[in-house]
Design a protein around this motif. Structure first.
Motif, mmCIF file in Angstrom:
data_model
loop_
_atom_site.group_PDB
_atom_site.id
_atom_site.type_symbol
_atom_site.label_atom_id
_atom_site.label_comp_id
_atom_site.label_asym_id
_atom_site.label_seq_id
_atom_site.Cartn_x
_atom_site.Cartn_y
_atom_site.Cartn_z
ATOM 1 N N HIS B 102 -5.571 66.507 113.577
ATOM 2 C CA HIS B 102 -4.108 66.651 113.627
ATOM 3 C C HIS B 102 -3.617 67.449 112.421
ATOM 4 N N LYS B 106 -1.897 71.166 112.132
ATOM 5 C CA LYS B 106 -0.486 71.046 111.735
ATOM 6 C C LYS B 106 0.191 72.409 111.567
ATOM 7 N N PRO B 111 0.663 68.051 115.199
ATOM 8 C CA PRO B 111 1.533 66.916 114.864
ATOM 9 C C PRO B 111 1.494 66.521 113.387
ATOM 10 N N THR B 115 5.974 63.325 114.558
ATOM 11 C CA THR B 115 5.696 63.699 115.947
ATOM 12 C C THR B 115 5.402 62.438 116.782
ATOM 13 N N CYS B 116 4.642 61.530 116.224
ATOM 14 C CA CYS B 116 4.306 60.295 116.955
ATOM 15 C C CYS B 116 5.238 59.135 116.594
ATOM 16 N N CYS B 138 0.575 67.080 123.848
ATOM 17 C CA CYS B 138 -0.136 68.139 123.132
ATOM 18 C C CYS B 138 -1.527 68.413 123.714
#
Lengths: 349, 254
Positions: B102, B106, B111, B115-116, B138
């Motif tokens: 991730h 980036k 993310p 994002t989460c 994604c």
């Protein structure tokens, strides 16, 4: 052996005659009911509060650095410390509820009227002293809730013109709630107010003995019978029931006395989201919240307290039967409902 | 009597209405940033007393200095700076995230934390964050699902222990020691997620479960104690009521 000792004491100071005259053969109205036992219940809970308080005092340390840990030690390590603390905290709640009920019953039965005005005045003073000792005791565990609720509570006098700032300083012993405040509240909670309460309760009982217990207003039967055994056993039954209620909460719902912020050490740099006083101050707290001017809110409550205290002087009519006093009864009902509504509102606001 | 009752009702209503309009917002930022404030009030940060200034800087008590650099105001952080910002408090999470794909992705619009977890409505992290809707935005869900399956048993233990510790806490038990260990193990477990490496998670799971079972053992000791107290309580209250009954009966036969 015991009889011989008692005989010896009796021979010298006549203790048996006093017990007979003042307790066992003390004459009381024959038609008394449950409401007349609340005084005895209060006396029993007060004794429990004093005893549990003394036990807590053995391990409690009144220092901002050690108070929280000493309370944690009492509840977590000292044998039966958890029980003693729960009984002390929840016992104070039951004491206040019973005191409310006792005062409401006196209002409805008109028992504050001549010749019992002094009992009413002393009762009001006992009520004030109890509320104050509860406020003082609230700070002692030095938890987040106790610290911040005391910060808010001791800030109320600041709205009084001219002397407000001085009063806050006097109560706190400084600008902020600190070691000085803890020392003051500790002294008030464990020495000054309990001694005052013992004196006031003694005077209240003395005055009651002098005037005699009021005859129930719902009956014209004025027959009197000795306090012992019938009413002594009646009081004992009610005391047992109240203790059962107390211990039900102690064992099954202790959390009502310990919201989450009471379990976190005080942090003067971190203000909790909801700072609220104990439930019995929520009504008063809510009045101050909803009245735009804080001084006005405090003054209004001061006037209400003064009116309640001076009630025997204001209401001089001799009628005691509540159904013959509808306006007074409506006012009492309104006051009780308003207090309950404000308390619930305060807890959700 | 009816008039009195009407008067009482009207006064109560009036009293109630007088306080309706009086609610003080806090901190000052939320006077303008209404949307963000509404989200924040639903977040775990709000529950734990983390305010706007803890992330964005500034003075939350004064409009004039609310956005002053003198008070450390940084405004809206850039996307690339978000992991470091969150990492100020969530140290282990940041460390693991930096090891993950991730993080590598980036700079190509991959993310970062928000994002989460969203920008302002962060919930207490749990396994339900792994979802087809979220991860599927994604990439394919199958890899995320494998991570979820590797974590689910441990996550259930964590959830169960969390609620049992809360129960003990609300009963007045001093659980500071237990909570501290549990918090540390749970964080280690949750931060592990951020590496997004199934093998690593599987490898660490047994060690984490061992640690959780030690916490479980301590919790059981206190639960057993609470259960004994309740049993003692039943007997004691029973004795009090029996006493009341006996005295009442004796009084009647006098």
């Amino acid at each position: 052996m015991i009889k011989k000792i008692i005989d010896a004491i009796d021979e010298r100071i006549g203790i048996r005659a006093d017990i007979k005259e003042q307790l066992t053969e003390y004459m009381v109205p024959s038609r008394m009911n449950f409401w007349y036992s609340l005084g005895a219940v209060l006396l029993a809970i007060f004794t429990i509060e004093i005893m549990t308080g003394i036990l807590l005092l053995i391990n409690y340390i009144p220092s901002v650095k050690e108070a929280f840990d000493s309370v944690a030690l009492i509840t977590g390590t000292i044998p039966f410390g958890w029980l003693v603390r729960r009984v002390h905290v929840l016992g104070s709640y039951l004491f206040i509820i019973t005191l409310f009920l006792h005062m409401i019953s006196v209002l409805f039965m008109g028992a504050y009227k001549k010749p019992r005005e002094i009992q009413w005045f002393l009762g009001c003073m006992i009520f004030g002293a109890v509320m104050f000792t509860c406020l003082a005791g609230y700070l002692l565990p030095w938890s987040q809730l106790s610290y911040w609720a005391t910060t808010v509570g001791t800030n109320f006098p600041s709205s009084i013109p001219v002397i407000g700032g001085f009063m806050v300083h006097l109560v706190r012993g400084g600008e902020l709630v600190s070691q000085s405040t803890l020392s003051r509240f500790f002294t008030l909670h464990v020495v000054v107010i309990p001694l005052l309460l013992i004196f006031l309760i003694g005077a209240h009982i003395f005055a009651m003995h002098r005037t005699g217990v009021s005859n129930p207003p719902w009956t014209t039967d004025t027959t009197k019978i000795p306090f012992y055994p019938k009413f002594f056993l009646g009081d004992l039954t009610i005391i047992y029931i109240f203790l059962a209620i107390l211990f039900f909460f102690v064992f099954f719902f202790p959390q009502i006395g310990f919201p989450p912020d009471t379990l976190v050490r005080a942090n003067p740099l971190l203000t909790p989201e909801h700072i609220k006083p104990e439930w019995y101050f929520l009504g008063s707290y809510q009045v101050i919240k909803i009245i735009p001017n804080k001084f006005l809110g405090i003054s209004l409550q001061g006037v209400i307290v003064a009116l309640i205290f001076l009630l025997p002087v204001i209401d001089r009519c001799e009628e005691r039967r509540v159904w013959k006093r509808p306006i007074f009864a409506s006012c009492v009902i309104f006051a009780v409902v308003a207090y309950v509504v404000l308390t619930i509102w305060g807890s959700y606001s | 009597m009816k008039k009195t009752l009407l008067l009482i009702s009207a006064m109560l209503l009036l009293f109630a209405a007088s306080g309706m309009a009086k609610e003080q917002p806090y901190p000052i930022c939320i006077k303008c940033h209404v949307k963000q404030a509404a989200d924040w009030k639903q977040s775990i940060h709000y529950e734990n007393g983390t305010y706007c200034n803890n992330c964005h800087g500034g003075n939350p008590n004064d409009a004039a200095t609310a956005m002053s650099p003198d008070f450390g105001f940084i405004g809206v952080p850039k996307k690339k700076d978000i992991p470091a910002l969150c990492g100020k408090c969530h140290v282990g999470v940041e460390k693991n995230y930096l090891m993950s794909v991730h993080n590598i992705a980036k700079n190509e619009n991959g993310p970062e934390c928000a994002t989460c977890h969203t920008y302002h409505k962060q919930k207490k992290a749990n396994i339900s964050l792994f979802s087809r809707d979220l991860c599927g935005k994604c990439h394919e869900y199958d890899r995320a699902e494998r991570i979820k399956n590797a974590m689910i048993a441990t996550e259930n233990i964590v959830g169960d222990l969390d609620s049992r510790i809360d129960d003990l806490n609300s009963n007045g038990y001093n659980i500071a020691g237990i909570k501290s260990i549990f918090f540390s193990v749970r964080n280690r477990f949750h931060s592990l997620t951020h590496v997004v490496d199934v093998k690593l998670i599987e490898g660490e799971t047994s060690n984490i479960q061992d640690n959780l079972s030690k916490v479980d053992k301590d919790v059981r000791v206190l639960e057993k104690r609470e259960s004994s107290r309740k049993k003692f309580g039943v007997v004691f209250i029973g004795l009090l009521l029996a006493g009341a009954l006996a005295v009442a009966l004796y009084r009647r036969v006098l």
